[in-house]
Design a protein around this motif. Structure first.
Motif, mmCIF file in Angstrom:
data_model
loop_
_atom_site.group_PDB
_atom_site.id
_atom_site.type_symbol
_atom_site.label_atom_id
_atom_site.label_comp_id
_atom_site.label_asym_id
_atom_site.label_seq_id
_atom_site.Cartn_x
_atom_site.Cartn_y
_atom_site.Cartn_z
ATOM 1 N N LEU A 81 0.811 -1.212 0.000
ATOM 2 C CA LEU A 81 0.000 0.000 0.000
ATOM 3 C C LEU A 81 0.845 1.263 0.000
ATOM 4 O O LEU A 81 0.369 2.325 -0.408
ATOM 5 C CB LEU A 81 -0.947 -0.002 1.211
ATOM 6 C CG LEU A 81 -2.087 -1.020 1.173
ATOM 7 C CD1 LEU A 81 -3.005 -0.836 2.368
ATOM 8 C CD2 LEU A 81 -2.879 -0.918 -0.129
ATOM 9 N N GLU A 82 2.083 1.153 0.433
ATOM 10 C CA GLU A 82 2.971 2.308 0.402
ATOM 11 C C GLU A 82 3.648 2.471 -0.949
ATOM 12 O O GLU A 82 3.927 3.590 -1.381
ATOM 13 C CB GLU A 82 4.048 2.181 1.489
ATOM 14 C CG GLU A 82 3.525 2.318 2.911
ATOM 15 C CD GLU A 82 4.643 2.317 3.935
ATOM 16 O OE1 GLU A 82 5.836 2.299 3.533
ATOM 17 O OE2 GLU A 82 4.337 2.314 5.147
ATOM 18 N N ALA A 83 3.908 1.346 -1.631
ATOM 19 C CA ALA A 83 4.734 1.409 -2.840
ATOM 20 C C ALA A 83 3.964 1.271 -4.138
ATOM 21 O O ALA A 83 4.438 1.723 -5.189
ATOM 22 C CB ALA A 83 5.812 0.319 -2.764
ATOM 23 N N ALA A 84 2.785 0.655 -4.122
ATOM 24 C CA ALA A 84 2.044 0.421 -5.363
ATOM 25 C C ALA A 84 1.408 1.700 -5.878
ATOM 26 O O ALA A 84 1.057 2.600 -5.117
ATOM 27 C CB ALA A 84 0.977 -0.641 -5.142
ATOM 28 N N ARG A 85 1.234 1.767 -7.201
ATOM 29 C CA ARG A 85 0.606 2.922 -7.826
ATOM 30 C C ARG A 85 -0.912 2.845 -7.693
ATOM 31 O O ARG A 85 -1.476 1.743 -7.678
ATOM 32 C CB ARG A 85 0.957 2.990 -9.321
ATOM 33 C CG ARG A 85 2.432 2.966 -9.640
ATOM 34 C CD ARG A 85 2.658 3.205 -11.132
ATOM 35 N NE ARG A 85 1.897 2.291 -11.960
ATOM 36 C CZ ARG A 85 2.367 1.131 -12.428
ATOM 37 N NH1 ARG A 85 3.589 0.735 -12.113
ATOM 38 N NH2 ARG A 85 1.623 0.354 -13.198
ATOM 39 N N PRO A 86 -1.611 3.976 -7.637
ATOM 40 C CA PRO A 86 -3.075 3.949 -7.703
ATOM 41 C C PRO A 86 -3.522 3.241 -8.979
ATOM 42 O O PRO A 86 -2.927 3.418 -10.044
ATOM 43 C CB PRO A 86 -3.450 5.430 -7.729
ATOM 44 C CG PRO A 86 -2.313 6.114 -7.032
ATOM 45 C CD PRO A 86 -1.082 5.351 -7.446
ATOM 46 N N GLY A 87 -4.542 2.431 -8.868
ATOM 47 C CA GLY A 87 -5.027 1.667 -10.012
ATOM 48 C C GLY A 87 -4.481 0.260 -10.087
ATOM 49 O O GLY A 87 -5.004 -0.571 -10.851
ATOM 50 N N ARG A 102 -11.879 -8.385 3.291
ATOM 51 C CA ARG A 102 -12.689 -7.162 3.197
ATOM 52 C C ARG A 102 -11.981 -5.991 3.877
ATOM 53 O O ARG A 102 -12.046 -4.848 3.385
ATOM 54 C CB ARG A 102 -14.069 -7.400 3.799
ATOM 55 C CG ARG A 102 -14.926 -8.382 2.992
ATOM 56 C CD ARG A 102 -16.363 -8.389 3.473
ATOM 57 N NE ARG A 102 -16.484 -8.941 4.808
ATOM 58 C CZ ARG A 102 -16.690 -10.220 5.082
ATOM 59 N NH1 ARG A 102 -16.789 -11.099 4.099
ATOM 60 N NH2 ARG A 102 -16.800 -10.630 6.337
ATOM 61 N N GLU A 103 -11.307 -6.260 4.974
ATOM 62 C CA GLU A 103 -10.560 -5.203 5.659
ATOM 63 C C GLU A 103 -9.426 -4.688 4.778
ATOM 64 O O GLU A 103 -9.198 -3.472 4.667
ATOM 65 C CB GLU A 103 -10.004 -5.738 6.983
ATOM 66 C CG GLU A 103 -11.084 -6.030 8.026
ATOM 67 C CD GLU A 103 -10.542 -6.781 9.232
ATOM 68 O OE1 GLU A 103 -9.342 -7.158 9.210
ATOM 69 O OE2 GLU A 103 -11.317 -7.003 10.193
ATOM 70 N N LEU A 104 -8.705 -5.596 4.148
ATOM 71 C CA LEU A 104 -7.602 -5.199 3.262
ATOM 72 C C LEU A 104 -8.133 -4.396 2.074
ATOM 73 O O LEU A 104 -7.526 -3.397 1.670
ATOM 74 C CB LEU A 104 -6.861 -6.436 2.760
ATOM 75 C CG LEU A 104 -6.065 -7.229 3.805
ATOM 76 C CD1 LEU A 104 -5.505 -8.500 3.186
ATOM 77 C CD2 LEU A 104 -4.945 -6.387 4.392
ATOM 78 N N ALA A 110 -8.885 3.203 0.007
ATOM 79 C CA ALA A 110 -8.527 4.540 0.477
ATOM 80 C C ALA A 110 -7.327 5.107 -0.263
ATOM 81 O O ALA A 110 -7.133 6.321 -0.296
ATOM 82 C CB ALA A 110 -8.242 4.491 1.981
ATOM 83 N N LYS A 111 -6.524 4.226 -0.880
ATOM 84 C CA LYS A 111 -5.337 4.656 -1.615
ATOM 85 C C LYS A 111 -5.486 4.489 -3.124
ATOM 86 O O LYS A 111 -4.528 4.629 -3.874
ATOM 87 C CB LYS A 111 -4.110 3.883 -1.130
ATOM 88 C CG LYS A 111 -3.699 4.237 0.299
ATOM 89 C CD LYS A 111 -2.474 3.458 0.720
ATOM 90 C CE LYS A 111 -1.969 3.924 2.078
ATOM 91 N NZ LYS A 111 -1.304 5.245 2.012
ATOM 92 N N GLY A 112 -6.697 4.146 -3.554
ATOM 93 C CA GLY A 112 -6.935 3.970 -4.984
ATOM 94 C C GLY A 112 -6.374 2.678 -5.538
ATOM 95 O O GLY A 112 -6.164 2.539 -6.747
ATOM 96 N N ILE A 113 -6.149 1.697 -4.660
ATOM 97 C CA ILE A 113 -5.603 0.401 -5.066
ATOM 98 C C ILE A 113 -6.693 -0.653 -4.915
ATOM 99 O O ILE A 113 -7.387 -0.703 -3.901
ATOM 100 C CB ILE A 113 -4.367 0.040 -4.210
ATOM 101 C CG1 ILE A 113 -3.246 1.051 -4.478
ATOM 102 C CG2 ILE A 113 -3.893 -1.381 -4.492
ATOM 103 C CD1 ILE A 113 -2.082 0.937 -3.526
ATOM 104 N N HIS A 114 -6.857 -1.494 -5.925
ATOM 105 C CA HIS A 114 -7.909 -2.514 -5.924
ATOM 106 C C HIS A 114 -7.350 -3.818 -5.349
ATOM 107 O O HIS A 114 -6.423 -4.396 -5.913
ATOM 108 C CB HIS A 114 -8.417 -2.759 -7.342
ATOM 109 C CG HIS A 114 -8.820 -1.516 -8.066
ATOM 110 N ND1 HIS A 114 -9.961 -0.803 -7.727
ATOM 111 C CD2 HIS A 114 -8.234 -0.853 -9.091
ATOM 112 C CE1 HIS A 114 -10.065 0.249 -8.537
ATOM 113 N NE2 HIS A 114 -9.024 0.247 -9.366
#
Length: 269
Positions: A81-87, A102-104, A110-114
């Motif tokens: 979640l810190e290093a991946a790009r949004p999307g 579901r928590e993950l 919240a960071k735009g990561i699926h």
């Protein structure tokens, strides 16, 4: 999607690496065992640090053994979640509690990561041949983006619903698998005591109403993950308030049988 990252090149992850590379993806692999690095490269992939993998991948597959490892990889310091790009699409192939999924997914959103779950069934031999069954839980549009990646190593892909449902689907698969394996063992042990030709019986049962996957794949199941699988089933049952009395019995029986080797020489011993 052009670049796929894979974390955990173990018994399931390693053959997936090769299938992805042969399908034309650029494959980056994060594997903590340095002894596996040469094998990874021989399959057409590149070894990468976790932060570099996260930053460069369009999709990331997590193939580690336990839920706490998945959580640390995704949410820990220096994690995805810190290093991946949004999307970016992160697919969890590991078998974990659907509540954790579901928590993950919420934290990723919240960071735009699926973050989706994409559990696999049919065993390591299906991973070798690229014929796994993949259950996928997530938004339909995200699943469709991920589908070409899954198709590299899966002959069947089933969207099971929203995030977490793939974990539920895998739990249902595992519950039935281990229950069948126990029943197969007891039936064949009984038959052996009456001097039945066991292999002839096994082949015949596969054509009858007793047929099941564990019987077809007899000798391939190691039971290495039986206790962990059934522990997740027990957690899920407790969380939703449903009684599954047979599953508790199956878990205890699996614990007792786990040290044994399942081959045709071991019936009834």
């Amino acid at each position: 999607m052009k670049t796929v990252g894979l974390i955990g090149a173990g018994r399931m992850g390693m053959p997936i690496v090769g299938h992805l590379a042969r399908a034309g993806f650029r494959v980056l692999v994060s594997e903590r065992d340095p002894a596996r690095q040469a094998n990874i490269e021989s399959r057409g992939a590149a070894n990468a640090a976790l932060d570099a993998l996260a930053a460069e991948s369009d999709a990331i597959l997590i193939c580690v053994g336990y839920g706490h490892e998945v959580q640390e990889l995704v949410c820990g310091k220096g994690g995805l979640l810190e290093a991946a790009r949004p999307g970016t699409v992160i697919a969890v192939l590991s078998t974990i509690n659907p509540r954790t999924m579901r928590e993950l997914a919420g934290q990723g959103q919240a960071k735009g990561i699926h973050i989706v779950d994409s559990t696999v069934c049919r065993g390591s031999w299906a991973a070798d041949t690229g014929t796994l069954l993949s259950f996928v839980g997530g938004d339909e549009a995200v699943v469709e983006r991920l589908r070409p990646v899954l198709a590299a190593y899966s002959s069947d892909i089933v969207r099971s619903g929203g995030v977490g449902t793939a974990q539920v689907s895998k739990a249902a698969n595992n519950l039935i698998l281990w229950a069948c394996l126990i029943a197969d063992h007891e039936a064949l042990a009984l038959a052996k005591r009456y001097d039945v030709d066991i292999e002839a019986l096994r082949r015949a049962l596969l054509t009858s109403s007793a047929t099941n996957g564990a019987l077809a794949d007899w000798g391939k199941q190691t039971m290495a993950w039986a206790d962990d699988d059934m522990a997740i089933v027990a957690e899920m049952a407790a969380e939703c308030g449903i009684a599954l009395p047979q599953s508790g019995m199956v878990r205890e029986l699996c614990r007792g049988l786990k040290p044994r080797r399942y081959d045709l020489e071991q019936y009834g011993k």
